[in-house]
Motif scaffolding. Structure first.
Motif, PDB file in Angstrom:
ATOM      1  N   MET A   8     -11.507  -2.302 -12.481  1.00 25.33           N
ATOM      2  CA  MET A   8     -10.339  -1.717 -11.923  1.00 25.33           C
ATOM      3  C   MET A   8     -10.200  -1.727 -10.330  1.00 25.33           C
ATOM      4  N   ILE A  11      -8.836  -4.771  -9.083  1.00 29.06           N
ATOM      5  CA  ILE A  11      -7.409  -4.942  -8.885  1.00 29.06           C
ATOM      6  C   ILE A  11      -6.816  -4.130  -7.792  1.00 29.06           C
ATOM      7  N   ASN A  12      -7.530  -2.975  -7.448  1.00 36.00           N
ATOM      8  CA  ASN A  12      -6.845  -1.975  -6.313  1.00 36.00           C
ATOM      9  C   ASN A  12      -7.206  -2.986  -4.890  1.00 36.00           C
ATOM     10  N   SER A  15      -4.563  -5.358  -3.923  1.00 30.34           N
ATOM     11  CA  SER A  15      -3.199  -5.021  -3.123  1.00 30.34           C
ATOM     12  C   SER A  15      -3.413  -4.873  -1.692  1.00 30.34           C
ATOM     13  N   ILE A  16      -4.917  -4.396  -1.409  1.00 32.05           N
ATOM     14  CA  ILE A  16      -5.358  -4.401  -0.061  1.00 32.05           C
ATOM     15  C   ILE A  16      -5.398  -5.930   0.586  1.00 32.05           C
ATOM     16  N   ARG A  19      -1.830  -7.093   1.387  1.00 31.94           N
ATOM     17  CA  ARG A  19      -1.314  -6.314   2.610  1.00 31.94           C
ATOM     18  C   ARG A  19      -1.517  -7.256   3.858  1.00 31.94           C
ATOM     19  N   CYS A  41     -10.336  -6.576   6.013  1.00 36.47           N
ATOM     20  CA  CYS A  41     -10.204  -5.442   5.085  1.00 36.47           C
ATOM     21  C   CYS A  41     -11.178  -4.303   4.914  1.00 36.47           C
ATOM     22  N   ILE A  77      -0.661 -12.336 -10.270  1.00 38.95           N
ATOM     23  CA  ILE A  77      -1.761 -11.594 -10.932  1.00 38.95           C
ATOM     24  C   ILE A  77      -1.324 -10.353 -11.276  1.00 38.95           C
ATOM     25  N   LEU A  78      -0.745  -9.420 -10.236  1.00 39.08           N
ATOM     26  CA  LEU A  78      -0.543  -8.167 -10.328  1.00 39.08           C
ATOM     27  C   LEU A  78       0.840  -7.770 -10.951  1.00 39.08           C
ATOM     28  N   GLY A  79       1.864  -9.073 -11.131  1.00 45.53           N
ATOM     29  CA  GLY A  79       2.763  -8.763 -11.854  1.00 45.53           C
ATOM     30  C   GLY A  79       4.037  -8.413 -10.702  1.00 45.53           C
ATOM     31  N   LEU A  80       3.714  -8.763  -9.673  1.00 51.33           N
ATOM     32  CA  LEU A  80       4.734  -8.484  -8.608  1.00 51.33           C
ATOM     33  C   LEU A  80       5.730  -9.545  -8.287  1.00 51.33           C
ATOM     34  N   ASN A 103       8.377   2.758   1.250  1.00 49.48           N
ATOM     35  CA  ASN A 103       7.137   2.122   0.810  1.00 49.48           C
ATOM     36  C   ASN A 103       7.324   1.349  -0.549  1.00 49.48           C
ATOM     37  N   PHE A 104       8.057   2.254  -1.396  1.00 48.42           N
ATOM     38  CA  PHE A 104       8.480   1.688  -2.739  1.00 48.42           C
ATOM     39  C   PHE A 104       9.209   0.570  -2.748  1.00 48.42           C
ATOM     40  N   HIS A 107       7.986  -3.967  -2.556  1.00 53.23           N
ATOM     41  CA  HIS A 107       7.302  -5.030  -3.303  1.00 53.23           C
ATOM     42  C   HIS A 107       8.125  -5.108  -4.707  1.00 53.23           C
TER      43      HIS A 107
ATOM     44  N   GLN B 181      -5.324   0.194   6.052  1.00 52.10           N
ATOM     45  CA  GLN B 181      -6.904   0.445   6.054  1.00 52.10           C
ATOM     46  C   GLN B 181      -7.084   0.866   7.500  1.00 52.10           C
ATOM     47  N   PHE B 195      -0.190   5.342  -2.673  1.00 47.91           N
ATOM     48  CA  PHE B 195       0.517   5.050  -3.905  1.00 47.91           C
ATOM     49  C   PHE B 195       1.125   3.677  -3.993  1.00 47.91           C
ATOM     50  N   THR B 196       1.204   3.142  -3.227  1.00 48.16           N
ATOM     51  CA  THR B 196       1.446   1.495  -3.118  1.00 48.16           C
ATOM     52  C   THR B 196       0.464   0.816  -3.989  1.00 48.16           C
ATOM     53  N   ILE B 197      -0.895   1.099  -3.690  1.00 49.13           N
ATOM     54  CA  ILE B 197      -1.830   0.530  -4.429  1.00 49.13           C
ATOM     55  C   ILE B 197      -1.865   0.980  -6.028  1.00 49.13           C
ATOM     56  N   LEU B 199       0.858   2.089  -7.735  1.00 47.21           N
ATOM     57  CA  LEU B 199       1.836   1.471  -8.226  1.00 47.21           C
ATOM     58  C   LEU B 199       1.613  -0.039  -8.681  1.00 47.21           C
ATOM     59  N   ASP B 200       0.922  -0.849  -7.663  1.00 43.71           N
ATOM     60  CA  ASP B 200       0.540  -2.226  -8.165  1.00 43.71           C
ATOM     61  C   ASP B 200      -0.294  -2.264  -9.312  1.00 43.71           C
ATOM     62  N   ALA B 203       1.715  -1.426 -12.245  1.00 51.96           N
ATOM     63  CA  ALA B 203       2.562  -3.297 -12.592  1.00 51.96           C
ATOM     64  C   ALA B 203       1.661  -3.990 -13.294  1.00 51.96           C
ATOM     65  N   TYR B 204       0.356  -4.186 -12.796  1.00 59.37           N
ATOM     66  CA  TYR B 204      -0.747  -5.093 -13.501  1.00 59.37           C
ATOM     67  C   TYR B 204      -0.904  -4.930 -14.764  1.00 59.37           C
ATOM     68  N   SER B 207       1.795  -5.680 -17.150  1.00 59.20           N
ATOM     69  CA  SER B 207       2.184  -7.082 -17.240  1.00 59.20           C
ATOM     70  C   SER B 207       1.070  -7.558 -18.055  1.00 59.20           C
TER      71      SER B 207
END
Lengths: 211, 211
Positions: A8, A11-12, A15-16, A19, A41, A77-80, A103-104, A107, B181, B195-197, B199-200, B203-204, B207
């Motif tokens: 997990m 995956i997180n 996202s970083i 960005r 990062c 990959i993330l489904g974005l 922010n929502f 993406h 970060q 929360f953007t992370i 949400l992603d 989504a993952y 998907s």
DNA sequence: CCCTCTATGTGATTTAATTCACTTTAATAA
DNA sequence: TTATTAAAGTGAATTAAATCACATAGAGGG
């Protein structure tokens, strides 16, 4: 690489990375090495390579990663690479602030419905045009608006019951802002955004590091 | 038990345990076993015992944990046996919603100052009576109000610079709501609420689990 | 066309966290 | 007083994650 369980945390981190990559792209950078991206990062370079390796080979040996391509790959990959319709449940301080918050939308997340239980709010319109529905209409509206993700911004005491209703309505992704652990079936994925836990963690660190 | 490194995850779980314990106490329960508490929190019973064992022996063998005592002990561990003064930096949608939001106040966290950079807001009062200061007065006000923790609710682009100012002002605990970060020196502890992370991540999962 | 250089991709290693399974201890009842 | 029982406490085993270190492959220059 075969079919390993994907942590997990990996995956997180994607996202970083995305960005950082988007920021670099804005600055006109075309290619970046795992080493430089890692520095930006705050992670280990091997970590980035391993995280990406779970999903394929996206780099060019001896060169690095083409930023434009990598962004596209990670989004896929993330489904974005599509939009997601979100319902807000609980239009109080926090809920309404989140809807207005930019922010929502960044993406491909779209607020498509809002719910509350307070009779004074039902039927009113939010600044963005959404009508506030009664929570009892959840299932109906979820169908109508093709909601994929529910955001719970209710008091903790209501969180579990709202989660149950979301699941009945067929919503399998939940972002939970209420400070409560909610139980859901296997098919549903919950992410908790619990800043009371984070605050407690800060308090702990301040207490122990003798400040 | 000697002096092992305590996993961050264990600290976070303590917050979850305390919540469950307070709920049980309200219901009049006096004593609980690790097994029942574990079920309620959705974790492994051995995990609870081990988490607590990092800090001492709080249970009674053959009986369980006295809830009242355990709450007090965990609060002491986390540093919640006192109040913490918080400054909000960024009084936009999210910042002002968080200030009005009740969850901060629950466990001895007090909003003691608010800052922004928008000239229209400076000098205005928030519903709770706080005056909005200019960010340039941060250091002065932090001293005056004895601020311990800074909450960053600014756009991502401002987050690092605000963090720098907080650190200069002597604030060593930061709760960061901006999707960025931030880099801080060793002495400072940062927790990100991103929360953007989350949400992603949802989504993952949506998907991939073929929904 | 081949040689060098550089950074990826990955098996091996290390480190960390979680869970198991057993030992210890307090309470209670006979 | 002693046997029984239940659940905490904990060393050992397991599982998971992060990091290292090197083999590999593409790019570019001679």
């Amino acid at each position: 690489m075969k079919f390993p369980k994907i942590p997990m945390a990996a995956i997180n981190r994607l996202s970083i990375y995305i960005r950082a990559l988007e920021e670099l792209e804005e600055q006109g950078t075309k290619v970046i090495s795992s080493e430089r991206l890692a520095k930006q990062c705050g992670v280990n370079p091997a970590q980035i390579r391993k995280d990406l390796a779970y999903f394929g080979e996206f780099g060019v040996r001896g060169v690095g990663y083409r930023i434009e391509d990598l962004i596209r790959e990670i989004k896929e990959i993330l489904g974005l690479d599509r939009t997601w319709n979100i319902a807000m449940i609980g239009v109080g301080n926090l809920g309404s602030a989140l809807i207005r918050h930019g922010n929502f939308i960044k993406h491909g997340y779209v607020f498509a419905a809002a719910f509350d239980i307070d009779p004074h709010k039902i039927g009113k319109r939010l600044p963005n045009g959404l009508v506030i529905h009664h929570i009892d209409d959840l299932e109906k509206v979820v169908k109508e608006c093709d909601i994929h993700i529910g955001v719970i911004a209710t008091p903790a005491s209501a969180a579990q019951s709202v989660a149950n209703q979301l699941i009945i309505a067929g919503v399998n992704g939940i972002l939970n802002f209420a400070p409560a652990q909610i139980q859901v079936p296997e098919c549903c994925h919950v992410e908790n955004v619990d800043f009371t836990i984070k605050l407690d963690s800060i308090a702990y660190h301040l207490s122990t590091s003798g400040t």
